[in-house]
Design an enzyme around this catalytic site. Structure first.
Site, short mmCIF file in Angstrom:
data_model
loop_
_atom_site.label_atom_id
_atom_site.label_comp_id
_atom_site.label_asym_id
_atom_site.label_seq_id
_atom_site.Cartn_x
_atom_site.Cartn_y
_atom_site.Cartn_z
N HIS A 184 0.88 -1.30 0.21
CA HIS A 184 0.15 0.14 0.18
C HIS A 184 0.94 1.18 -0.16
O HIS A 184 1.75 1.34 0.66
CB HIS A 184 -0.73 0.08 1.38
CG HIS A 184 -2.22 -0.79 0.98
ND1 HIS A 184 -3.04 -0.31 0.11
CD2 HIS A 184 -2.66 -1.84 1.73
CE1 HIS A 184 -4.08 -0.99 0.13
NE2 HIS A 184 -3.98 -1.81 1.19
N CYS A 191 0.50 2.92 -4.60
CA CYS A 191 -0.41 4.16 -5.01
C CYS A 191 0.47 5.34 -4.67
O CYS A 191 1.30 5.32 -3.89
CB CYS A 191 -1.70 4.05 -4.40
SG CYS A 191 -2.89 2.79 -4.85
#
Length: 451
Positions: A87, A140
């Protein structure tokens, strides 16, 4: 040729609200690629993953420790490679003064002890001359992970191609980072952290105005189930609440919470931030910037500053011992350029990357899979630039809107031996001592999963 060393990190966050599927597979494929194609020794590749709970976990402290060892052991001519699959998130500025993007772009270790863009920048600045550190982040918002460098392939690439421009690579540009965008997104983050979810404009996987996609599943053109690898601020806050047992964590108190939770193991940038805030409180500056830190953070800081308990004073030491030259350094980071670092990002700063699972149950990061597809021909040589451009094309054909990026101060070339180098110290025969053989290596192993 120097030594080749690598650190590979894959985090699936099993059993949590943020669980992913493809990160362990990405790391395994990258490791095979490093050994089989790029000549790394198994002994020189360190892997941190949350697949085996009995093994060292990819916590913030462990990742930082391994990165420091990687750089600390480096010698001129070495090739250093860091691959992260997991993440990414963005912390909004809690001071009202934006950094390069108005946020701190971060990777998210398994314990939530984030590692920020400025942490990576300061790490790469310690790399010896004639040694290149390549970072591949399949996460991301990863386009912002290495500050103070130049965009070789980024948001401006398509525009330049359309305009047939031959201008030099531009300094990494601000994407949706104006103060208006900052205020709008901070307000959205506050509301969403309290359970009020606002609709985002449009249905495209591209993010406008610094917004984030909802953390939901979708389906690609090939039938793969897709989950983006962005950790929404609301989910990050909920996970911090679960970890600390406190219900009053909110936007404005995130950095204070991370500092209280991890102390000396917290991000260096967060410790510097806390030193500035503590100093302002000691000087009686309770308004202005401090107003954006939040009531919780201010209350905790005041309690610690009372000095009633020795252990409270000790808890502040990790922040107070930080060397801070000026406030701007804390808000916006160092002004020194990064010359020995290369970043290949899974997407742009304001985009998300995809974590995909095929109908047969095979999971991977969209970028990582694209890279492995491109590198499947072991007899062809691919430069970082070619790799990123081809990955962009492949992902677009597959229906993804994420745009991988390439960031480094100078263009990288490949010599007759397939080794990467920069013209920074090139001799007249077009040979450079600043070999980025690691770059060639890292390029090959880019199995960064889109998260």
């Amino acid at each position: 040729m120097g030594r080749k060393s690598a650190l590979l990190v894959g985090i699936n966050y099993p059993g949590t609200k943020a669980e992913l599927k493809g990160c362990h597979n990405d790391v395994a494929r990258m490791r095979r690629s490093l050994v089989d194609r790029f000549g790394f020794r198994e002994a020189d590749i360190r892997v941190l993953a949350d697949a085996d709970r009995s093994a060292p976990q990819p916590t913030g402290a462990n990742i930082r420790r391994e990165l420091a060892r990687l750089v600390g052991d480096a010698r001129p001519g070495d090739s250093l490679f860091f691959h992260y699959s997991g993440h990414g998130t963005r912390l909004p500025a809690e001071t009202g003064q934006d950094d390069d993007t108005g946020y701190d772009e971060c990777i998210v270790p398994c314990d939530m002890n984030i590692i920020t863009d400025q942490d990576f920048t300061e790490l790469v600045q310690k790399v010896p001359d004639d040694c290149i550190f390549t970072i591949v982040s399949d996460s991301c918002h990863s386009g912002g992970l290495l500050d103070k460098t130049k965009e070789q392939i980024g948001h401006s690439t398509k525009q330049k191609q359309t305009q047939h421009s031959n201008s030099k690579p531009e300094e990494r540009s601000v994407s949706g980072t104006g103060f208006r965008s900052f205020l709008k997104e901070t307000a959205r983050d506050v509301l969403e952290s309290r359970g009020v979810h606002l609709p985002h404009r449009g249905q495209s996987r591209h993010i406008d105005d610094g917004g984030e996609e909802p953390h939901t599943d979708s389906v690609s053109r090939d039938g793969d189930r897709i989950k983006n690898r962005s950790l929404p601020l609301s989910t990050f806050i909920e996970m911090l609440k679960d970890k600390t047992g406190k219900d009053d964590i909110d936007v404005g108190s995130i950095r204070m919470t991370l500092f209280s939770l991890f102390g000396d193991d917290a991000s260096p940038k967060i410790k510097k931030f806390m030193k500035v805030m503590l100093t302002k409180l000691q000087e009686g500056q309770h308004g202005g910037v401090m107003g954006l830190v939040g009531a919780l953070a201010q209350g905790l800081l005041k309690a610690k500053l009372d000095g009633k308990e020795e252990e409270e004073a000790d808890a502040l030491e990790p922040a107070m011992k930080q060397e801070v030259h000026n406030v701007h350094e804390v808000y916006a980071g160092t002004t020194s350029r990064v010359t020995n670092g290369v970043l290949i990002s899974g997407c742009q700063t304001d985009q998300t990357s995809a974590d995909a699972t095929t109908p047969k149950g095979v999971s991977y990061g969209a970028l990582s899979n694209a890279i492995q597809t491109i590198l499947s021909d072991k007899h062809s040589k691919v430069t970082n630039k070619e790799l990123v451009l081809r990955a962009r094309e492949l992902l677009s054909k597959q229906g993804y809107s994420q745009q991988p990026g390439l960031y480094c101060m100078l263009p990288l070339f490949t010599n007759e031996n397939g080794e990467k180098f920069s013209p920074r110290k090139a001799n007249s025969d077009h040979t450079d001592h600043t070999k980025t053989t690691k770059q060639q290596e890292s390029t090959g192993p880019h199995t960064s999963p889109s998260r």
